[in-house]
Design a protein around this motif. Structure first.
Motif, PDB file in Angstrom:
ATOM      1  N   HIS A 289       0.830  -1.211   0.000  1.00 36.14           N
ATOM      2  CA  HIS A 289       0.000   0.000   0.000  1.00 36.14           C
ATOM      3  C   HIS A 289       0.862   1.257   0.000  1.00 36.14           C
ATOM      4  O   HIS A 289       0.587   2.208  -0.736  1.00 36.14           O
ATOM      5  CB  HIS A 289      -0.942  -0.013   1.208  1.00 36.14           C
ATOM      6  N   ILE A 290       1.887   1.267   0.843  1.00 36.23           N
ATOM      7  CA  ILE A 290       2.763   2.437   0.936  1.00 36.23           C
ATOM      8  C   ILE A 290       3.364   2.772  -0.430  1.00 36.23           C
ATOM      9  O   ILE A 290       3.492   3.946  -0.807  1.00 36.23           O
ATOM     10  CB  ILE A 290       3.880   2.202   1.976  1.00 36.23           C
ATOM     11  N   LYS A 291       3.710   1.762  -1.198  1.00 33.32           N
ATOM     12  CA  LYS A 291       4.343   1.986  -2.500  1.00 33.32           C
ATOM     13  C   LYS A 291       3.426   2.678  -3.501  1.00 33.32           C
ATOM     14  O   LYS A 291       3.915   3.312  -4.443  1.00 33.32           O
ATOM     15  CB  LYS A 291       4.829   0.652  -3.076  1.00 33.32           C
ATOM     16  N   VAL A 292       2.115   2.539  -3.340  1.00 31.86           N
ATOM     17  CA  VAL A 292       1.195   3.189  -4.288  1.00 31.86           C
ATOM     18  C   VAL A 292       0.483   4.391  -3.679  1.00 31.86           C
ATOM     19  O   VAL A 292      -0.359   4.998  -4.328  1.00 31.86           O
ATOM     20  CB  VAL A 292       0.153   2.190  -4.833  1.00 31.86           C
ATOM     21  N   TYR A 293       0.833   4.744  -2.448  1.00 27.26           N
ATOM     22  CA  TYR A 293       0.144   5.850  -1.777  1.00 27.26           C
ATOM     23  C   TYR A 293       0.784   7.208  -2.026  1.00 27.26           C
ATOM     24  O   TYR A 293       0.359   8.217  -1.463  1.00 27.26           O
ATOM     25  CB  TYR A 293       0.049   5.566  -0.276  1.00 27.26           C
ATOM     26  N   ASP A 294       1.830   7.250  -2.841  1.00 26.43           N
ATOM     27  CA  ASP A 294       2.310   8.508  -3.414  1.00 26.43           C
ATOM     28  C   ASP A 294       2.928   8.189  -4.763  1.00 26.43           C
ATOM     29  O   ASP A 294       3.224   7.024  -5.051  1.00 26.43           O
ATOM     30  CB  ASP A 294       3.272   9.249  -2.466  1.00 26.43           C
ATOM     31  N   PRO A 295       3.110   9.161  -5.636  1.00 27.66           N
ATOM     32  CA  PRO A 295       3.561   8.865  -7.006  1.00 27.66           C
ATOM     33  C   PRO A 295       5.023   8.473  -7.127  1.00 27.66           C
ATOM     34  O   PRO A 295       5.484   8.147  -8.222  1.00 27.66           O
ATOM     35  CB  PRO A 295       3.271  10.175  -7.760  1.00 27.66           C
ATOM     36  N   LYS A 296       5.764   8.485  -6.028  1.00 33.33           N
ATOM     37  CA  LYS A 296       7.182   8.142  -6.068  1.00 33.33           C
ATOM     38  C   LYS A 296       7.492   6.880  -5.266  1.00 33.33           C
ATOM     39  O   LYS A 296       8.592   6.712  -4.748  1.00 33.33           O
ATOM     40  CB  LYS A 296       8.023   9.315  -5.583  1.00 33.33           C
ATOM     41  N   GLY A 297       6.513   6.002  -5.158  1.00 35.05           N
ATOM     42  CA  GLY A 297       6.743   4.716  -4.535  1.00 35.05           C
ATOM     43  C   GLY A 297       7.011   4.753  -3.043  1.00 35.05           C
ATOM     44  O   GLY A 297       7.607   3.820  -2.495  1.00 35.05           O
ATOM     45  N   GLY A 298       6.579   5.808  -2.381  1.00 34.53           N
ATOM     46  CA  GLY A 298       6.757   5.938  -0.942  1.00 34.53           C
ATOM     47  C   GLY A 298       7.773   6.979  -0.538  1.00 34.53           C
ATOM     48  O   GLY A 298       7.847   7.360   0.645  1.00 34.53           O
ATOM     49  N   LEU A 299       8.563   7.482  -1.479  1.00 34.65           N
ATOM     50  CA  LEU A 299       9.595   8.463  -1.142  1.00 34.65           C
ATOM     51  C   LEU A 299       9.002   9.775  -0.643  1.00 34.65           C
ATOM     52  O   LEU A 299       9.527  10.387   0.294  1.00 34.65           O
ATOM     53  CB  LEU A 299      10.494   8.723  -2.358  1.00 34.65           C
ATOM     54  N   ARG A 304       6.749  12.567   5.339  1.00 34.41           N
ATOM     55  CA  ARG A 304       5.554  12.917   6.111  1.00 34.41           C
ATOM     56  C   ARG A 304       5.237  11.904   7.201  1.00 34.41           C
ATOM     57  O   ARG A 304       4.936  12.288   8.346  1.00 34.41           O
ATOM     58  CB  ARG A 304       4.363  13.037   5.151  1.00 34.41           C
ATOM     59  N   LEU A 305       5.295  10.612   6.884  1.00 32.97           N
ATOM     60  CA  LEU A 305       4.919   9.567   7.839  1.00 32.97           C
ATOM     61  C   LEU A 305       6.107   9.237   8.747  1.00 32.97           C
ATOM     62  O   LEU A 305       6.810   8.254   8.560  1.00 32.97           O
ATOM     63  CB  LEU A 305       4.449   8.318   7.094  1.00 32.97           C
ATOM     64  N   THR A 306       6.313  10.092   9.731  1.00 26.86           N
ATOM     65  CA  THR A 306       7.468   9.982  10.623  1.00 26.86           C
ATOM     66  C   THR A 306       7.099   9.500  12.022  1.00 26.86           C
ATOM     67  O   THR A 306       7.989   9.269  12.841  1.00 26.86           O
ATOM     68  CB  THR A 306       8.152  11.346  10.756  1.00 26.86           C
ATOM     69  N   GLY A 307       5.799   9.384  12.287  1.00 28.70           N
ATOM     70  CA  GLY A 307       5.360   9.081  13.646  1.00 28.70           C
ATOM     71  C   GLY A 307       5.130  10.330  14.465  1.00 28.70           C
ATOM     72  O   GLY A 307       4.735  10.259  15.638  1.00 28.70           O
ATOM     73  N   HIS A 308       5.344  11.499  13.849  1.00 34.22           N
ATOM     74  CA  HIS A 308       5.101  12.784  14.501  1.00 34.22           C
ATOM     75  C   HIS A 308       4.065  13.564  13.693  1.00 34.22           C
ATOM     76  O   HIS A 308       3.694  13.179  12.591  1.00 34.22           O
ATOM     77  CB  HIS A 308       6.397  13.585  14.620  1.00 34.22           C
ATOM     78  N   GLU A 310       0.824  14.022  13.972  1.00 34.62           N
ATOM     79  CA  GLU A 310      -0.421  13.305  13.693  1.00 34.62           C
ATOM     80  C   GLU A 310      -0.265  12.284  12.565  1.00 34.62           C
ATOM     81  O   GLU A 310      -1.165  12.110  11.746  1.00 34.62           O
ATOM     82  CB  GLU A 310      -1.553  14.281  13.353  1.00 34.62           C
ATOM     83  N   THR A 311       0.883  11.614  12.517  1.00 35.88           N
ATOM     84  CA  THR A 311       1.085  10.565  11.523  1.00 35.88           C
ATOM     85  C   THR A 311       1.622   9.307  12.199  1.00 35.88           C
ATOM     86  O   THR A 311       2.161   9.346  13.300  1.00 35.88           O
ATOM     87  CB  THR A 311       2.093  10.980  10.427  1.00 35.88           C
ATOM     88  N   SER A 312       1.472   8.200  11.489  1.00 33.22           N
ATOM     89  CA  SER A 312       2.081   6.941  11.910  1.00 33.22           C
ATOM     90  C   SER A 312       3.465   6.829  11.284  1.00 33.22           C
ATOM     91  O   SER A 312       3.834   7.625  10.421  1.00 33.22           O
ATOM     92  CB  SER A 312       1.213   5.766  11.468  1.00 33.22           C
ATOM     93  N   SER A 313       4.233   5.824  11.699  1.00 30.12           N
ATOM     94  CA  SER A 313       5.520   5.554  11.076  1.00 30.12           C
ATOM     95  C   SER A 313       5.302   4.849   9.748  1.00 30.12           C
ATOM     96  O   SER A 313       4.448   3.960   9.638  1.00 30.12           O
ATOM     97  CB  SER A 313       6.380   4.669  11.986  1.00 30.12           C
ATOM     98  N   ILE A 314       6.060   5.231   8.740  1.00 30.78           N
ATOM     99  CA  ILE A 314       5.907   4.625   7.418  1.00 30.78           C
ATOM    100  C   ILE A 314       6.306   3.159   7.419  1.00 30.78           C
ATOM    101  O   ILE A 314       5.856   2.376   6.583  1.00 30.78           O
ATOM    102  CB  ILE A 314       6.725   5.413   6.361  1.00 30.78           C
ATOM    103  N   THR A 315       7.117   2.743   8.385  1.00 34.59           N
ATOM    104  CA  THR A 315       7.625   1.366   8.401  1.00 34.59           C
ATOM    105  C   THR A 315       6.798   0.430   9.262  1.00 34.59           C
ATOM    106  O   THR A 315       7.003  -0.785   9.230  1.00 34.59           O
ATOM    107  CB  THR A 315       9.072   1.340   8.909  1.00 34.59           C
ATOM    108  N   GLU A 316       5.864   0.966  10.032  1.00 29.54           N
ATOM    109  CA  GLU A 316       5.091   0.140  10.955  1.00 29.54           C
ATOM    110  C   GLU A 316       3.595   0.347  10.737  1.00 29.54           C
ATOM    111  O   GLU A 316       3.131   1.477  10.611  1.00 29.54           O
ATOM    112  CB  GLU A 316       5.443   0.477  12.407  1.00 29.54           C
ATOM    113  N   ASN A 350      -0.490  14.006  -2.436  1.00 32.42           N
ATOM    114  CA  ASN A 350      -0.316  13.941  -3.892  1.00 32.42           C
ATOM    115  C   ASN A 350      -0.534  12.545  -4.451  1.00 32.42           C
ATOM    116  O   ASN A 350      -0.085  12.224  -5.558  1.00 32.42           O
ATOM    117  CB  ASN A 350       1.074  14.446  -4.290  1.00 32.42           C
ATOM    118  N   CYS A 351      -1.219  11.702  -3.697  1.00 31.23           N
ATOM    119  CA  CYS A 351      -1.513  10.347  -4.163  1.00 31.23           C
ATOM    120  C   CYS A 351      -2.441  10.377  -5.370  1.00 31.23           C
ATOM    121  O   CYS A 351      -3.096  11.379  -5.650  1.00 31.23           O
ATOM    122  CB  CYS A 351      -2.179   9.527  -3.050  1.00 31.23           C
TER     123      CYS A 351
END
Length: 370
Positions: A289-299, A304-308, A310-316, A350-351
């Motif tokens: 899911h992460i790979k298709v949730y932005d146009p650059k494959g998660g980059l 943004r998804l840092t765990g800070h 109001e976001t979760s960690s991109i890896t968990e 930008n998804c």
């Protein structure tokens, strides 16, 4: 808002334009503006043709083409890319019987271009049609001056007071760009976009509009058209819209496209069990899911998804009730009523909504596991 002509050297006098827009248009002529997603997967392009009838369905309109070598979608030696009309909206800029036309893009051999995510999304939605998938997307964005700095922030490259007073705010010292937001709201309603709300966001000059509930493929069509209309409205004010998920680094919130999702069974009594089952499936495909949730494959989302903020960690992967720091949030009301919907907070601002809604359906309804 100050006069954009003072800060925008390419601005034109809208009063002069009005004289020409008010000219009578032949009754048998319709201006159809074809709109498509270019090779970036996130930017929009458009051009207009005259047709001699008022179409009732997008399928009545002719296919068209454009120079794909100028949109990163083809080589110059074989540059024609086809436009297939798929959805029609009223034109809030040219008014009258004129229309905006959302299009899919196809290569010379009539196969979808790499950024035509709608074709595969439609396939998934048709296969899942009996489950009645509904989507409501919260589109966050930021308003920028032409110098790339947020609209209303101190010049040059200064910062306003820290976050806190801006979310859903009122007042000239904390609410920047409301004219654009309100104009966009009314333009979307006129066009037929299923916009259902707006609000100022946590970072100053950051706003959100919501589209939905939409069933199936309509979610992507309506969100993309809402984005196009936003760009056009902001253009008239001399302001730039960015959907970058982290336009300003540091202690400032990023921007997402939180996607609220449900099926018929989730909305019925006892639907919480179906929601919980869906979350288990989503957990197993987090990386995909992460790979298709932005146009650059998660980059983009990795900023943004840092765990800070109001976001979760991109890896968990995580899920919880009323927790805005989770990958998947179950709203408090859903937890109490034991039915409703879930909110996927991972998609970047930008998804491609076609990709996001397709993945949700393929994982939770079609039970794909690869």
């Amino acid at each position: 808002m100050s006069n954009p002509m003072l800060a925008n050297p390419s601005a034109t006098d809208k009063n002069v334009l009005k004289k020409y827009l008010d000219l009578p248009q032949p009754a048998d002529k319709v201006l159809a503006t074809y709109i498509w997603i270019d090779g970036t997967g996130e930017n929009l392009r458009s051009k207009t043709m005259t047709v001699d009838f008022k179409p009732k369905e997008a399928s009545e309109l002719p296919w068209w083409n454009y120079d794909g070598s100028s949109t990163n979608q083809a080589e110059g030696s074989n540059s024609d890319v086809y436009l297939k009309p798929v959805s029609i909206f009223k034109d809030p800029f040219l008014l009258g019987q004129n229309i905006l036309v959302m299009c899919e893009t196809y290569k010379y051999d009539k196969t979808p271009t790499t950024t035509n995510k709608r074709a595969s999304c439609l396939d998934a939605m048709l296969r899942a049609k009996e489950t009645e998938p509904w989507f409501g997307i919260e589109q966050e964005y930021s308003l920028m001056d032409r110098d790339g700095w947020p609209f209303g922030w101190p010049k040059p490259h200064g910062y306003p007071q820290p976050q806190g007073p801006y979310y859903c705010s009122v007042g000239a010292d904390r609410s920047y760009g409301r004219d654009i937001v309100d104009a966009h709201y009314k333009a979307c309603l006129y066009a037929g976009v299923r916009i259902c709300g707006i609000n100022a966001e946590v970072m100053p000059s950051q706003w959100e509009f919501q589209v939905g509930p939409c069933e199936g493929i309509d979610a992507g069509d309506h969100l993309w058209m809402g984005r196009y209309i936003l760009h056009r409205v902001a253009e008239e004010f001399g302001i730039v819209v960015t959907f970058d998920p982290k336009p300003i680094s540091g202690n400032w919130n990023g921007a997402g496209a939180h996607t609220n999702y449900s099926t018929k069974e989730m909305r019925e009594d006892g639907g919480i069990k179906v929601i919980e089952n869906a979350i288990e499936k989503l957990a197993k495909r987090h990386e995909k899911h992460i790979k298709v949730y932005d146009p650059k494959g998660g980059l983009d989302n990795s900023r943004r998804l840092t765990g800070h903020h109001e976001t979760s960690s991109i890896t968990e992967f995580s899920a919880g009730v009323a927790n805005r720091g989770c990958s998947i949030r179950i709203p408090r009301s859903v937890g109490e009523q034991k039915k409703g919907y879930l909110e996927d907070r991972r998609p970047a601002s930008n998804c491609d909504p076609y990709s996001v809604t397709e993945m949700l359906v393929r994982t939770t309804v079609l039970n794909e596991t690869d």
